[in-house]
Design a protein around this motif. Structure first.
Motif, PDB file in Angstrom:
ATOM      1  N   ASP A   1      -7.679   0.987   1.752  1.00 25.99           N
ATOM      2  CA  ASP A   1      -6.268   1.231   1.547  1.00 25.99           C
ATOM      3  C   ASP A   1      -5.347   0.041   1.312  1.00 25.99           C
ATOM      4  OD1 ASP A   1      -6.413   3.838   1.916  1.00 25.99           O
ATOM      5  OD2 ASP A   1      -5.578   3.663   4.127  1.00 25.99           O
ATOM      6  N   ALA A   2      -6.250  -1.010   1.071  1.00 28.34           N
ATOM      7  CA  ALA A   2      -5.350  -2.443   0.597  1.00 28.34           C
ATOM      8  C   ALA A   2      -4.777  -2.094  -0.878  1.00 28.34           C
ATOM      9  CB  ALA A   2      -6.106  -3.636   0.679  1.00 28.34           C
ATOM     10  N   GLY A   3      -5.707  -1.382  -1.580  1.00 28.13           N
ATOM     11  CA  GLY A   3      -5.336  -1.288  -3.037  1.00 28.13           C
ATOM     12  C   GLY A   3      -6.533  -1.503  -3.781  1.00 28.13           C
ATOM     13  N   LYS A   4      -7.590  -1.589  -3.523  1.00 26.06           N
ATOM     14  CA  LYS A   4      -8.654  -2.004  -4.442  1.00 26.06           C
ATOM     15  C   LYS A   4      -9.002  -1.036  -5.734  1.00 26.06           C
ATOM     16  CE  LYS A   4     -13.028  -2.204  -2.573  1.00 26.06           C
ATOM     17  NZ  LYS A   4     -13.894  -1.227  -3.513  1.00 26.06           N
ATOM     18  N   SER A   5      -8.849   0.423  -5.347  1.00 26.57           N
ATOM     19  CA  SER A   5      -9.123   1.195  -6.355  1.00 26.57           C
ATOM     20  C   SER A   5      -7.846   1.136  -7.238  1.00 26.57           C
ATOM     21  CB  SER A   5      -9.026   2.631  -5.996  1.00 26.57           C
ATOM     22  OG  SER A   5      -9.906   2.746  -4.979  1.00 26.57           O
ATOM     23  N   THR A   6      -6.371   1.176  -6.714  1.00 24.41           N
ATOM     24  CA  THR A   6      -5.525   1.129  -7.635  1.00 24.41           C
ATOM     25  C   THR A   6      -5.545  -0.145  -8.485  1.00 24.41           C
ATOM     26  OG1 THR A   6      -4.283   2.018  -5.847  1.00 24.41           O
ATOM     27  CG2 THR A   6      -2.980   0.953  -7.538  1.00 24.41           C
TER      28      THR A   6
ATOM     29  N   LYS B   1     -11.381   9.435  -5.486  1.00 24.19           N
ATOM     30  CA  LYS B   1     -10.597  10.083  -4.572  1.00 24.19           C
ATOM     31  C   LYS B   1      -9.882  11.208  -5.299  1.00 24.19           C
ATOM     32  CE  LYS B   1      -9.148   6.411  -1.277  1.00 24.19           C
ATOM     33  NZ  LYS B   1      -8.186   5.690  -0.769  1.00 24.19           N
TER      34      LYS B   1
ATOM     35  N   ARG C   1      -8.208  11.181  -8.922  1.00 26.71           N
ATOM     36  CA  ARG C   1      -8.646  10.138  -9.761  1.00 26.71           C
ATOM     37  C   ARG C   1     -10.149  10.429 -10.362  1.00 26.71           C
ATOM     38  NH1 ARG C   1      -7.456   5.997  -5.697  1.00 26.71           N
ATOM     39  NH2 ARG C   1      -5.166   5.589  -5.867  1.00 26.71           N
TER      40      ARG C   1
ATOM     41  N   ASN D   1      -0.999  -7.863  -2.079  1.00 31.37           N
ATOM     42  CA  ASN D   1      -0.752  -6.683  -2.931  1.00 31.37           C
ATOM     43  C   ASN D   1       0.338  -5.872  -2.227  1.00 31.37           C
ATOM     44  OD1 ASN D   1      -1.004  -4.655  -4.967  1.00 31.37           O
ATOM     45  ND2 ASN D   1      -2.417  -3.729  -3.744  1.00 31.37           N
ATOM     46  N   LYS D   2       1.108  -4.965  -2.908  1.00 34.10           N
ATOM     47  CA  LYS D   2       2.079  -4.021  -2.360  1.00 34.10           C
ATOM     48  C   LYS D   2       3.354  -4.866  -2.143  1.00 34.10           C
ATOM     49  CE  LYS D   2      -1.357  -0.999  -0.360  1.00 34.10           C
ATOM     50  NZ  LYS D   2      -1.624  -0.039   0.645  1.00 34.10           N
TER      51      LYS D   2
ATOM     52  N   ASP E   1       5.906  -4.605  -3.701  1.00 32.19           N
ATOM     53  CA  ASP E   1       7.190  -3.598  -3.818  1.00 32.19           C
ATOM     54  C   ASP E   1       7.441  -2.657  -2.834  1.00 32.19           C
ATOM     55  OD1 ASP E   1       5.477  -0.641  -4.430  1.00 32.19           O
ATOM     56  OD2 ASP E   1       4.263  -2.323  -4.343  1.00 32.19           O
ATOM     57  N   ARG E   2       6.868  -3.079  -1.614  1.00 30.28           N
ATOM     58  CA  ARG E   2       7.015  -2.223  -0.403  1.00 30.28           C
ATOM     59  C   ARG E   2       7.549  -3.287   0.719  1.00 30.28           C
ATOM     60  NH1 ARG E   2       2.805   2.387   0.745  1.00 30.28           N
ATOM     61  NH2 ARG E   2       1.873   0.477   2.013  1.00 30.28           N
TER      62      ARG E   2
ATOM     63  N   SER F   1       1.816  -6.168  -7.311  1.00 31.46           N
ATOM     64  CA  SER F   1       1.706  -4.789  -6.993  1.00 31.46           C
ATOM     65  C   SER F   1       1.075  -3.964  -7.724  1.00 31.46           C
ATOM     66  CB  SER F   1       3.332  -4.078  -7.209  1.00 31.46           C
ATOM     67  OG  SER F   1       3.257  -2.766  -6.887  1.00 31.46           O
ATOM     68  N   ALA F   2      -0.218  -3.471  -7.609  1.00 32.42           N
ATOM     69  CA  ALA F   2      -1.159  -3.051  -8.300  1.00 32.42           C
ATOM     70  C   ALA F   2      -0.758  -1.618  -8.679  1.00 32.42           C
ATOM     71  CB  ALA F   2      -2.346  -2.822  -7.368  1.00 32.42           C
ATOM     72  N   LEU F   3      -0.045  -1.124  -7.817  1.00 33.49           N
ATOM     73  CA  LEU F   3       0.838   0.381  -8.111  1.00 33.49           C
ATOM     74  C   LEU F   3       1.623   0.088  -9.322  1.00 33.49           C
ATOM     75  CD1 LEU F   3       0.500   3.302  -7.185  1.00 33.49           C
ATOM     76  CD2 LEU F   3       2.641   2.789  -5.933  1.00 33.49           C
TER      77      LEU F   3
HETATM   78  P1  G4P Z   1      -8.629   1.329  -1.550  1.00 30.30           P
HETATM   79  O1  G4P Z   1      -9.337   1.436  -2.647  1.00 30.30           O
HETATM   80  O2  G4P Z   1      -8.307  -0.272  -1.247  1.00 30.30           O
HETATM   81  O3  G4P Z   1      -8.899   1.822  -0.350  1.00 30.30           O
HETATM   82  O4  G4P Z   1      -6.619   1.499  -1.739  1.00 30.30           O
HETATM   83  P2  G4P Z   1      -6.324   2.383  -2.812  1.00 30.30           P
HETATM   84  O5  G4P Z   1      -6.126   1.746  -4.255  1.00 30.30           O
HETATM   85  O6  G4P Z   1      -6.762   3.813  -2.819  1.00 30.30           O
HETATM   86  O7  G4P Z   1      -4.753   2.445  -2.337  1.00 30.30           O
HETATM   87  C1  G4P Z   1      -4.134   2.762  -0.939  1.00 30.30           C
HETATM   88  C2  G4P Z   1      -3.106   3.436  -0.971  1.00 30.30           C
HETATM   89  O8  G4P Z   1      -2.334   2.367  -1.269  1.00 30.30           O
HETATM   90  C3  G4P Z   1      -2.561   4.643  -1.984  1.00 30.30           C
HETATM   91  O9  G4P Z   1      -1.677   5.388  -1.495  1.00 30.30           O
HETATM   92  C4  G4P Z   1      -2.227   3.690  -3.242  1.00 30.30           C
HETATM   93  O10 G4P Z   1      -1.086   4.396  -4.153  1.00 30.30           O
HETATM   94  C5  G4P Z   1      -1.437   2.688  -2.470  1.00 30.30           C
HETATM   95  N1  G4P Z   1      -1.141   1.538  -3.228  1.00 30.30           N
HETATM   96  C6  G4P Z   1      -2.166   0.563  -3.871  1.00 30.30           C
HETATM   97  N2  G4P Z   1      -1.533  -0.607  -4.165  1.00 30.30           N
HETATM   98  C7  G4P Z   1      -0.092  -0.282  -4.072  1.00 30.30           C
HETATM   99  C8  G4P Z   1       1.042  -1.349  -4.215  1.00 30.30           C
HETATM  100  O11 G4P Z   1       0.830  -2.189  -5.092  1.00 30.30           O
HETATM  101  N3  G4P Z   1       2.117  -0.595  -3.998  1.00 30.30           N
HETATM  102  C9  G4P Z   1       2.306   0.339  -3.292  1.00 30.30           C
HETATM  103  N4  G4P Z   1       3.631   0.811  -2.975  1.00 30.30           N
HETATM  104  N5  G4P Z   1       1.096   1.107  -2.940  1.00 30.30           N
HETATM  105  C10 G4P Z   1       0.008   0.702  -3.380  1.00 30.30           C
HETATM  106  P3  G4P Z   1      -2.078   6.717  -0.999  1.00 30.30           P
HETATM  107  O12 G4P Z   1      -0.732   7.430  -0.844  1.00 30.30           O
HETATM  108  O13 G4P Z   1      -2.977   6.648   0.039  1.00 30.30           O
HETATM  109  O14 G4P Z   1      -2.719   7.264  -2.294  1.00 30.30           O
HETATM  110  P4  G4P Z   1      -2.200   8.009  -3.437  1.00 30.30           P
HETATM  111  O15 G4P Z   1      -2.080   9.343  -3.304  1.00 30.30           O
HETATM  112  O16 G4P Z   1      -1.283   7.269  -4.122  1.00 30.30           O
HETATM  113  O17 G4P Z   1      -3.437   7.900  -4.334  1.00 30.30           O
END
Ligand code: G4P
Length: 524
Positions: free
Chosen positions: A20-25, A46, A49, A139-140, A142-143, A252-254
């Motif tokens: 959940d740290a954002g590896k896939s993103t 997921k 995806r 990461n993240k 933006d939050r 912010s990977a997202l």
């Molecule tokens: P993982 O592979 O490390 O397990 O993590 P993944 O990329 O699936 O990201 C976990 C959750 O964190 C996802 O939300 C994803 O959208 C969010 N996320 C990743 N990077 C960032 C970022 O930079 N900023 C923010 N705000 N969120 C981020 P989710 O709600 O669990 O899934 P989804 O519905 O968005 O796919």
């Protein structure tokens, strides 16, 4: 791969993080910035995806996790980048560790709100054990999250690496405006795009422009940057390569913020594939004959026919499709005629591969983890350590009539390195002891025996948590100690199992003349 790509310099790395740290993103964001050359099941499936061949097991589908891991290859600027995937599940297996033997650098991805988490720490220990330099991405941003200086403190105190930020955020977490590029002193300003689906526009601002546009946010960033400089927290390439410091980037990977900066940084400071050292300590030049090491073997990707895929990292020379290679363990030639593809969703075929690249060899039944393959002058690289198991259980076939399948299945999973298999005369072959780094390995074994070998099994956990290697001469003495058992691993190693550290210490004290050798620590 075209000839042009063949000559491009390589960077091979993995992302280590807690789920959940954002590896896939981040993986998807990297792919967006780059021109994807081939994909070998790198991004896990997921919901909604991209789904890949790595989704080969029902268990994986149920959990939305990736057990299989492979590599994503992409071109960026004048380089070819190989991102080797680490399985994303919370539990641990040796598989995760072994992937780290195939990379030259790691990116430690941290959630800005959560800071360092257990799995990140474990994986980091493996990087340290292997001497892999680690870059950190927070990461993240933006939050809402933690204070940036507090996050750096945590890295320094908990893992003992000195953080040397390359960028510094402008705007608190949750109000991410951009970063101060600490090497130039400029600001890189980010602009959101809808859902982060496209590359986020970036604008470089001079310090004056940044001050005008971002006022106190810029001033704060500037002050903290100067504080860091005064504290000696600037990038030092030698200290980074030696594993003493970790360069830090904010992202912010997202939203795709900071992703191109990460790629540029990888190209600039991550090490290129280095000439490998063989079992005798000799170095083989990168341009020597082809050689590669198998770091992962995977079966059952296609339920219809039992295929087997061996992933090898090219160490030297050029891999060419169709070439006949030598299997260093047996000396036998091994044809890659049909075994040349890095499998991906679209089943890309790799025509050539260079040092640092990952090749998936199809139906490579003879190959096991740690094996060397080569052409020309023979070479053998050190095998891949088996890590110290922490979980032990006896496995039995439910129906005695299916014992043959049971035995065949265990042998295969053992060869693949899915689990370590231990035996003793006392326990007999019908009830081997499985040893694993993470409990999920047991589940994988049971599931695969059921689906691929049509054999249901029962698992009886054993009350051991620690293993030490003993010399054959000492084994009988240790085996006689109460609450201790000595078993033999398939590779011949004798392992003494202890219920806990206290028992281990008592036994060591009672036998000062016997050495209980530590195994390579997986989890630190
Ligand atoms: P993982 O592979 O490390 O397990 O993590 P993944 O990329 O699936 O990201 C976990 C959750 O964190 C996802 O939300 C994803 O959208 C969010 N996320 C990743 N990077 C960032 C970022 O930079 N900023 C923010 N705000 N969120 C981020 P989710 O709600 O669990 O899934 P989804 O519905 O968005 O796919």
């Amino acid at each position: 791969m075209s000839d042009v790509e063949r000559d491009r310099p390589r960077r091979t790395f993995a992302v280590i993080s807690h789920p959940d740290a954002g590896k896939s993103t981040l993986t998807e964001a990297l792919a967006l910035h780059a021109q994807v050359l081939s994909e070998a099941g790198a991004v896990h499936g997921k919901a909604g995806r991209r789904s890949t061949v790595s989704d080969w097991m029902q268990m994986e589908r149920d959990r939305g996790i990736s057990i299989a891991s492979a590599a994503l290859q992409f071109g960026y600027r004048d380089h070819v980048v190989n991102l080797v995937d680490t399985p994303g599940h919370a539990d641990f297996s040796e598989d995760t560790y072994r992937v780290l033997t195939a990379v030259d650098a790691a990116v430690m991805l941290i959630d800005a709100a959560k800071g360092l988490e257990p799995q990140t720490l474990k994986l980091f220990q493996v990087c340290r054990h292997r001497g892999i330099p680690v870059l950190t991405v927070i990461n993240k941003w933006d939050r809402p999250g933690r204070e940036p200086l507090g996050l750096l403190d945590q890295i320094e105190t908990e893992i003992g690496l000195r953080p040397t930020p390359l960028t510094w955020p402008v705007g608190i977490s949750g109000d991410f405006r951009g970063v101060l590029d600490r090497s130039s002193g400029d600001m890189v300003q980010y602009t959101r795009t809808a859902g982060g689906a496209t590359r986020a526009p970036e604008e470089r601002l001079t310090p004056d422009q940044a001050g005008e546009r971002h006022g106190t946010d810029w001033d704060t960033a500037l002050e903290e940057h100067e504080l860091l400089a005064a504290d000696g927290a600037d990038h030092d390439q030698d200290a980074f390569l030696a594993g003493r410091t970790t360069p830090v980037l904010f992202a912010s990977a997202l939203l795709n913020f900071g992703v191109s900066h990460l790629l540029d940084t990888l190209l600039r400071i991550a090490p290129a594939p280095a000439p490998p050292t063989d079992v005798d300590g000799r170095t083989r030049a990168l341009e020597d004959d082809f050689s590669a090491v198998v770091f992962k073997v995977q079966s059952g990707m296609d339920a219809a026919h039992r295929d087997r895929l061996a992933y090898a990292r090219v160490q030297t020379g050029t891999f060419r499709r169709g070439m006949v290679v030598q299997h260093a363990t047996t000396g036998k030639p091994f044809t890659t005629k049909y075994a040349q593809a890095v499998l991906g969703r679209e089943r890309h075929v790799v025509d050539t591969a260079q040092p640092g690249d990952i090749v998936g060899l199809v139906n490579a039944t003879a190959l096991t983890v740690g094996d060397t393959i080569h052409t020309g002058r023979p070479v053998r690289y050190p095998g891949i350590d088996r890590f110290a198991p922490e979980h032990f259980a006896v496995l039995r076939a439910r129906e005695t009539g299916r014992y043959k399948q049971f035995r065949r299945g265990i042998a295969q999973l053992d060869e693949e390195g899915v689990v370590q298999v231990l035996r003793s005369d006392l326990r007999g072959d019908q009830a081997p002891v499985l040893a694993a780094v993470g409990l999920m390995q047991f589940e994988v074994v049971q599931q695969r025996l059921a689906s691929e070998f049509n054999c249901q099994t029962t698992l009886e956990p054993l009350p051991f948590t620690l293993a030490r290697r003993v010399d054959p001469a000492d084994a009988p003495t240790i085996d006689r100690a109460a609450r201790v058992e000595v078993l033999q691993r398939t590779d011949g190693t004798l392992l003494a199992l202890f219920p806990d550290r206290w028992r281990l210490e008592t036994v060591s004290r009672n036998h000062p003349d016997i050495t209980l050798h530590e195994l390579p620590a997986g989890g630190g």
